[in-house]
Design an enzyme around this catalytic site. Structure first.
Site, PDB file in Angstrom:
ATOM      1  N   ASP A 111      22.053 -62.500 -45.475  1.00 38.61           N
ATOM      2  CA  ASP A 111      21.400 -61.476 -44.657  1.00 38.61           C
ATOM      3  C   ASP A 111      21.023 -60.248 -45.484  1.00 38.61           C
ATOM      4  O   ASP A 111      20.001 -59.603 -45.215  1.00 38.61           O
ATOM      5  CB  ASP A 111      22.296 -61.069 -43.482  1.00 38.61           C
ATOM      6  CG  ASP A 111      22.026 -61.909 -42.238  1.00 38.61           C
ATOM      7  OD1 ASP A 111      20.904 -62.429 -42.110  1.00 38.61           O
ATOM      8  OD2 ASP A 111      22.941 -62.059 -41.413  1.00 38.61           O
TER       9      ASP A 111
ATOM     10  N   HIS B 299      31.389 -87.714 -38.160  1.00 42.91           N
ATOM     11  CA  HIS B 299      32.739 -88.014 -38.644  1.00 42.91           C
ATOM     12  C   HIS B 299      32.685 -89.000 -39.808  1.00 42.91           C
ATOM     13  O   HIS B 299      33.503 -88.917 -40.735  1.00 42.91           O
ATOM     14  CB  HIS B 299      33.587 -88.585 -37.512  1.00 42.91           C
ATOM     15  CG  HIS B 299      33.968 -87.581 -36.474  1.00 42.91           C
ATOM     16  ND1 HIS B 299      34.638 -86.418 -36.780  1.00 42.91           N
ATOM     17  CD2 HIS B 299      33.759 -87.555 -35.132  1.00 42.91           C
ATOM     18  CE1 HIS B 299      34.841 -85.720 -35.670  1.00 42.91           C
ATOM     19  NE2 HIS B 299      34.316 -86.381 -34.669  1.00 42.91           N
TER      20      HIS B 299
END
Length: 542
Positions: free
Chosen positions: A457, A191
């Site tokens: 991919d 965070h």
């Protein structure tokens, strides 16, 4: 000059004096109390005070950085109200007759260790959060503010060098004085790192043992992109980075001028410029960088960040939030792409010798339709709140698309029977990321509304190179003529059938290929939010 390599988590260059704040946790002593009941009440009062402080911090964060960042402090409030957390503390006080400060500290350490030990990066970040909220309660108990925000220090601009910074400390940094920060601990997904990027502060984490409090007052240069820190830089290094800093700031200024400008070439060729996200909180960056839509919402993160199957309601709420915040702008949601390098324990997937070619993505959805239908119901229900499109990953055949559409129609019929509204004309597209999908592109284009090319991919499968194997870097060339020809074939097939074709893989942000994609006729590019304005600048200069 001392050079340190850390992890750059927020871009930008800062030059200034180092300031090491006194952020060390106050040592908490254990002692026996005479009245455990009174000590429990003392803890409850301190906890309630801490909740009020967090509410104030939440409002401040929402006003300055938006609701998405403020949600962190909603989580912190929930942590303090968590029955398990409070019961552990109160049981310690009652059973061992210890003081509240010690009980809070002990509980925080045990809860943090539990979160840190989980095999889930999202849950691991909870370790820092539970320490942060517990530190706040302890500070209330001992009536001490502590932390960076309480340290007024010099009025001059400086670089904070700390062991670690909690999110609550980060959001309270005075941006008029703090030029950037460096921490010994931390990760790119914390965070604190996210807040640094939102605040526009150059930041580096993870310098480890190179953290030296004795560097306080020395001059430093930090590069939030490369993760380099220079302590007492020599004249040449200082001059070089001051020049880079000026160039970077001028670049940012020019990019800000591009907000609201059309994404088109000098000759008038328009390209839709979208952004990729992984979770609802990422929408803030999409809007801040003026993306025209979301070309890839990686829905698998809703599964990766859950300890058990995400329910229909949980998913619906995530998709609804994104759709509403994006308004009329398109949000393309990729159905779950689990498997290969993205493993989830509760899926109980068997070990595979070659998982990249194994049981993953659409293959899971089609063979386990009960999982697929939950996601499709959530997506369809959310579709009335914005402009959602559904994208199917890892397609290799027309039959797979038809099977997926059949299941989608079954879900639509269920919702109609339940009188639940959804977008009857919701777009359905496929990812082009296998050679088979390129070869069958004409047939696939007749079945769907759009293509989106997953170049990561597609490169892996076209060149037969495992994208996870660093030894294959020289062979896995995404600029390979074979890969580029595959992209051209997919775009041309889409256009022959009157549908649009975009790119949502990493190559979309590669400025060296922007001219090539424009020449091929790519209709849409979806990139990380921070790449949107640089890419718009490149397209407008073509």
């Amino acid at each position: 000059m001392k050079t340190i390599q850390g992890i750059g988590v927020s871009a930008g260059i800062a030059v200034g004096a180092i300031r090491v704040p006194d952020t060390a946790d106050r040592a908490v002593e254990r002692h026996v109390v005479d009245d455990p009941n009174a000590e429990v009440e003392r803890f409850r009062t301190a906890r309630d005070t801490a909740v009020v402080q967090l509410k104030q911090l939440r409002d401040k964060t929402a006003a300055e950085f938006g609701e998405d960042m403020a949600e962190l402090f909603d989580t912190h409030q929930l942590m303090l109200r968590d029955p398990a957390y409070a019961e552990n503390i109160e049981d310690l006080i009652a059973s061992r007759k210890v003081n509240a400060e010690y009980a809070v500290s002990d509980t925080a350490e045990r809860f943090a260790a539990m979160f840190a030990g989980m095999d889930n990066s999202y849950m691991q970040t909870r370790a820092a959060d539970v320490k942060d909220v517990s530190r706040r309660v302890i500070n209330v108990l001992i009536d001490e503010r502590g932390g960076v925000a309480a340290d007024e220090g010099s009025s001059e601009g400086h670089i904070v060098l700390a062991e670690d910074l909690a999110p609550s400390e980060t959001v309270q940094l005075d941006r008029a004085k703090v030029l950037g920060f460096v921490t010994a601990k931390g990760s790119a997904n914390s965070h604190t790192a996210i807040l640094a990027r939102t605040m526009g502060l150059p930041a580096i984490v993870g310098i480890g043992d190179a953290f030296e409090p004795a560097d306080d007052g020395h001059t430093a240069v930090i590069d939030g992109t490369s993760g380099l820190v220079f302590i007492d830089p020599d004249a040449a290094t200082l001059a070089e980075y001051q020049s880079r800093k000026a160039q970077y700031e001028e670049h940012l200024r020019l990019l800000q001028e591009l907000k609201g400008k059309p994404t088109e070439t000098k000759s008038g060729q328009r390209v839709r410029l979208y952004a990729n996200i992984g979770r609802p909180s990422d929408v803030a960056a999409v809007l801040a960088n003026d993306a025209e839509g979301i070309g890839l919402f990686r829905s698998e993160f809703l599964y990766l960040e859950s300890e058990d199957w995400p329910t229909e309601e949980f998913q619906f709420e995530a998709y609804r939030q994104v759709a509403q915040k994006m308004g009329d702008r398109l949000v393309v949601v990729r159905t779950l792409d689990i498997g290969a390098d993205k493993q989830v324990g509760y899926f109980n997937l068997e070990h595979e010798g070659n998982p990249a070619l194994g049981y993953r993505a659409i293959r899971i959805c089609l063979t386990r339709p009960e999982i697929f239908k939950v996601q499709l119901r959530a997506l369809l229900r959310a579709s009335v709140y914005g402009n959602i499109a559904i994208m199917l990953p890892m397609i290799t055949s027309v039959e797979e698309v038809r099977d997926a559409k059949r299941i989608l129609e079954e879900v639509k019929e269920e919702l109609r029977g339940e009188h639940i509204d959804f977008d009857e004309r919701i777009q359905v597209g496929v990812m082009i990321e296998t050679p088979a999908s390129v070869i069958m592109a004409d047939e696939l284009a007749a079945e769907v509304d759009f293509f989106s090319i997953g170049t990561n991919d597609l490169t892996q499968y076209t060149l037969a190179c495992d994208r996870q194997n660093p030894k294959l870097g020289r062979f896995a060339d995404p600029h390979s003529p074979a890969v580029l020809r595959m992209i051209r074939m997919a775009v041309e097939a889409a256009h022959r059938h009157g549908i649009w074709c975009g790119i949502c893989g990493e190559l979309g942000a590669d400025l060296n290929l922007t001219d090539t994609f424009l020449a091929i006729g790519v209709d849409e590019l979806s990139v990380p939010p921070t790449s949107v304005l640089p890419l718009r600048n490149a397209i407008r200069n073509c």
